[in-house]
Design an enzyme around this catalytic site. Sequence first.
Site, PDB file in Angstrom:
ATOM      1  N   CYS A  73       0.862  -1.182   0.000  1.00  0.00           N
ATOM      2  CA  CYS A  73       0.000   0.000   0.000  1.00  0.00           C
ATOM      3  C   CYS A  73       0.908   1.245   0.000  1.00  0.00           C
ATOM      4  O   CYS A  73       1.648   1.470   0.969  1.00  0.00           O
ATOM      5  CB  CYS A  73      -0.922  -0.009   1.220  1.00  0.00           C
ATOM      6  N   CYS A 132       1.356   3.688   3.039  1.00  0.00           N
ATOM      7  CA  CYS A 132       1.324   3.181   4.418  1.00  0.00           C
ATOM      8  C   CYS A 132       2.696   3.148   5.102  1.00  0.00           C
ATOM      9  O   CYS A 132       3.636   2.510   4.615  1.00  0.00           O
ATOM     10  CB  CYS A 132       0.708   1.786   4.452  1.00  0.00           C
ATOM     11  N   CYS A 150     -11.084   0.497  18.529  1.00  0.00           N
ATOM     12  CA  CYS A 150     -10.706  -0.221  17.308  1.00  0.00           C
ATOM     13  C   CYS A 150      -9.257  -0.679  17.392  1.00  0.00           C
ATOM     14  O   CYS A 150      -8.362   0.106  17.705  1.00  0.00           O
ATOM     15  CB  CYS A 150     -10.902   0.697  16.108  1.00  0.00           C
ATOM     16  N   CYS A 163     -17.281  -1.207   8.615  1.00  0.00           N
ATOM     17  CA  CYS A 163     -16.673   0.123   8.635  1.00  0.00           C
ATOM     18  C   CYS A 163     -15.822   0.164   7.376  1.00  0.00           C
ATOM     19  O   CYS A 163     -14.847  -0.590   7.258  1.00  0.00           O
ATOM     20  CB  CYS A 163     -15.817   0.288   9.888  1.00  0.00           C
TER      21      CYS A 163
HETATM   22  N1  SAM Z   1      -3.631  -3.923   7.512  1.00  0.00           N
HETATM   23  C1  SAM Z   1      -5.011  -3.722   7.569  1.00  0.00           C
HETATM   24  C2  SAM Z   1      -5.610  -3.272   6.265  1.00  0.00           C
HETATM   25  O1  SAM Z   1      -4.889  -2.752   5.413  1.00  0.00           O
HETATM   26  O2  SAM Z   1      -6.808  -3.447   6.083  1.00  0.00           O
HETATM   27  C3  SAM Z   1      -5.460  -2.790   8.678  1.00  0.00           C
HETATM   28  C4  SAM Z   1      -4.653  -1.552   9.018  1.00  0.00           C
HETATM   29  S1  SAM Z   1      -4.550  -0.318   7.732  1.00  0.00           S
HETATM   30  C5  SAM Z   1      -3.289   0.730   8.394  1.00  0.00           C
HETATM   31  C6  SAM Z   1      -6.066   0.575   7.912  1.00  0.00           C
HETATM   32  C7  SAM Z   1      -6.299   1.740   6.985  1.00  0.00           C
HETATM   33  O3  SAM Z   1      -5.502   2.850   7.363  1.00  0.00           O
HETATM   34  C8  SAM Z   1      -5.960   1.564   5.524  1.00  0.00           C
HETATM   35  O4  SAM Z   1      -6.959   0.878   4.820  1.00  0.00           O
HETATM   36  C9  SAM Z   1      -5.864   2.999   5.040  1.00  0.00           C
HETATM   37  O5  SAM Z   1      -7.094   3.433   4.503  1.00  0.00           O
HETATM   38  C10 SAM Z   1      -5.522   3.777   6.310  1.00  0.00           C
HETATM   39  N2  SAM Z   1      -4.194   4.409   6.204  1.00  0.00           N
HETATM   40  C11 SAM Z   1      -2.993   3.812   6.295  1.00  0.00           C
HETATM   41  N3  SAM Z   1      -1.993   4.697   6.124  1.00  0.00           N
HETATM   42  C12 SAM Z   1      -2.563   5.901   5.918  1.00  0.00           C
HETATM   43  C13 SAM Z   1      -2.067   7.209   5.667  1.00  0.00           C
HETATM   44  N4  SAM Z   1      -0.765   7.450   5.558  1.00  0.00           N
HETATM   45  N5  SAM Z   1      -2.946   8.212   5.524  1.00  0.00           N
HETATM   46  C14 SAM Z   1      -4.285   7.970   5.616  1.00  0.00           C
HETATM   47  N6  SAM Z   1      -4.810   6.764   5.846  1.00  0.00           N
HETATM   48  C15 SAM Z   1      -3.982   5.730   5.984  1.00  0.00           C
HETATM   49  C1  DTB Z   2      -9.399   4.098   8.853  1.00  0.00           C
HETATM   50  O1  DTB Z   2     -10.038   4.221   7.795  1.00  0.00           O
HETATM   51  N1  DTB Z   2      -8.560   4.996   9.340  1.00  0.00           N
HETATM   52  C2  DTB Z   2      -7.917   4.494  10.531  1.00  0.00           C
HETATM   53  C3  DTB Z   2      -8.705   3.203  10.821  1.00  0.00           C
HETATM   54  N2  DTB Z   2      -9.484   3.048   9.643  1.00  0.00           N
HETATM   55  C4  DTB Z   2      -7.987   1.962  11.135  1.00  0.00           C
HETATM   56  C5  DTB Z   2      -6.457   4.265  10.333  1.00  0.00           C
HETATM   57  C6  DTB Z   2      -5.732   5.474   9.850  1.00  0.00           C
HETATM   58  C7  DTB Z   2      -4.276   5.187   9.855  1.00  0.00           C
HETATM   59  C8  DTB Z   2      -3.461   6.392   9.528  1.00  0.00           C
HETATM   60  C9  DTB Z   2      -2.009   6.108   9.478  1.00  0.00           C
HETATM   61  C10 DTB Z   2      -1.410   5.672  10.784  1.00  0.00           C
HETATM   62  O2  DTB Z   2      -1.701   6.246  11.851  1.00  0.00           O
HETATM   63  O3  DTB Z   2      -0.555   4.777  10.741  1.00  0.00           O
HETATM   64 FE1  SF4 Z   3      -1.511  -2.071   3.598  1.00  0.00          FE
HETATM   65 FE2  SF4 Z   3      -0.533  -0.835   5.721  1.00  0.00          FE
HETATM   66 FE3  SF4 Z   3      -2.696  -2.428   6.002  1.00  0.00          FE
HETATM   67 FE4  SF4 Z   3      -0.276  -3.449   5.500  1.00  0.00          FE
HETATM   68  S1  SF4 Z   3      -0.873  -2.313   7.311  1.00  0.00           S
HETATM   69  S2  SF4 Z   3      -2.197  -4.000   4.477  1.00  0.00           S
HETATM   70  S3  SF4 Z   3       0.654  -1.940   4.159  1.00  0.00           S
HETATM   71  S4  SF4 Z   3      -2.576  -0.528   4.838  1.00  0.00           S
END
Ligand code: SAM
Ligand code: DTB
Ligand code: SF4
Length: 343
Positions: free
Chosen positions: A76, A79, A116, A207
Site C-alpha cells: 500500500c 502506508c 478499534c 466500517c
Molecule cells: N492492515 C489492515 C488493512 O490494510 O486493512 C489494517 C490496518 S490499515 C493501516 C487501515 C487503513 O488505514 C488503511 O486501509 C488505510 O485506509 C488507512 N491508512 C494507512 N496509512 C494511511 C495514511 N498514511 N494516511 C491515511 N490513511 C492511511
Molecule cells: C481508517 O479508515 N482509518 C484508521 C482506521 N481506519 C484503522 C487508520 C488510519 C491510519 C493512519 C495512518 C497511521 O496512523 O498509521
Molecule cells: Fe496495507 Fe498498511 Fe494495512 Fe499493510 S498495514 S495492508 S501496508 S494498509
Amino acid sequence: MSSVFEQPVTLHRPRQTAPASPEARWSVDAIEALFDLPFPELMHQAQTVHRENFDPTRVEFATLLSVKTGGCPEDCNYCPQAARFDTGVEATKLMEPHEVKLAAQRAKDAGATRFCMGAAWRAPKDRDIEKVAELVRTVKALGLETCATLGMLEDGHAQTLQSAGLDYYNHNLDTSPEYYDKVVTTRTYDDRLDTLQHVRDAGISTCCGGIVGMGESRVDRASFLHQLATLPVHPDSLPVNALVPIAGTPLGDQVRRDGEIDPIEFVRTVAVARLVCPKSMVRLSAGRDAMSRETQALCFLAGANSIFIGGKLLTTPLPGQDEDSLLLKDLGMVPMGVSQVSA
Ligand code: SAM
Ligand code: DTB
Ligand code: SF4
C-alpha cells in the site's frame, strides 16, 4: 486531564441491514454532479440529509490502538507500516490482553464509545485470530463497542471474531477501482469486496471508507464514493481519511512534492459521502491533526459525525484531548448518546 464532557452512554445503534433501495443508488455521473454543485448548495443538501438522519450537534468518539505494528508485506503506497518502505516505523509483536485492557480503559475514561484494534497484516492466520478474539473479549468486557482492522478476512475467521463479540470490522476500499493500481498491487479490489462480504455474512457491522488526497482526480473520488454507495449494504461507519503524507512512502513523497488536497475539496468529499450514504456514520479519520479548526468545523457541517480521539491513530498523531474538547465546546457539540439517531 479528564474530558470536559459528561461520560457518554454506550451506543446501541441499529445495524444497516436493509440493502440500499434502487432509487438510493447513484451513478458516477450523478455523484460527480454533486461534487460540481456550488459549495453553498452542496453544503445545504448535505446538512439537510444529515439532519434528517442524525442530531447535527452530536459526534461519536472512537479510539484506535495499533495492537501489532509495522513489518507488513503489502505494498500500500501510502502506508508507514509496509515493510518495504523506509519510514522509521518499528515492527512489534501482537500485544497481550492486559496491555490492551489498560489502553481500552483509558479510552473509555476519555469518552470513547468504540475501541478499534489495528494490525499490520495482509491477512491474519488461524493463531492470530484466536489471539485477537481474546483481545475482543477483553475490550467487550469493559462495555466498549469493539472494532478490528486486520487485513483480509476469511469466512471462518469473521465468524470466530463475531462469536468473540466483535461489533465492527474496518476494511477500506481506499480509492476508486480506476486509481487502485496506483495505490496497491498486492491485493485486488475484488479481494476487498470479498472480505466485506465475509464480514457481513458473519453478522458484523462494516466500517468501510478510503483515503482522499493521494493524487487521485475528482472523478476518482466520485467513483470511489459510487462504490461505497452501491455496496449491497451501505457501510455502518464510513471513514474518510485525508492522506497523511509519510516520508518514505511513494504516495507520501509524491504528495509532499506536488501538494496536498485543497481543504475545500476535502469538505466537498465529506458532504458527498453524507449524501450518498445518508445513514452511515461518516468519520473524519486520518489527517485531522493537520486540519485547521475551521476545516474540521466545515466537515461537521458537511455531515461528518464521528472522529477518532486520543492523540494517536495507529502510528500517526491526532489532536490531543484538550484540543478536541475545546473545539467541540466552541462549536457547541457534544458526544453522541444512545437516543440520538432518528429512525
Ligand atoms: N492492515 C489492515 C488493512 O490494510 O486493512 C489494517 C490496518 S490499515 C493501516 C487501515 C487503513 O488505514 C488503511 O486501509 C488505510 O485506509 C488507512 N491508512 C494507512 N496509512 C494511511 C495514511 N498514511 N494516511 C491515511 N490513511 C492511511
Ligand atoms: C481508517 O479508515 N482509518 C484508521 C482506521 N481506519 C484503522 C487508520 C488510519 C491510519 C493512519 C495512518 C497511521 O496512523 O498509521
Ligand atoms: Fe496495507 Fe498498511 Fe494495512 Fe499493510 S498495514 S495492508 S501496508 S494498509
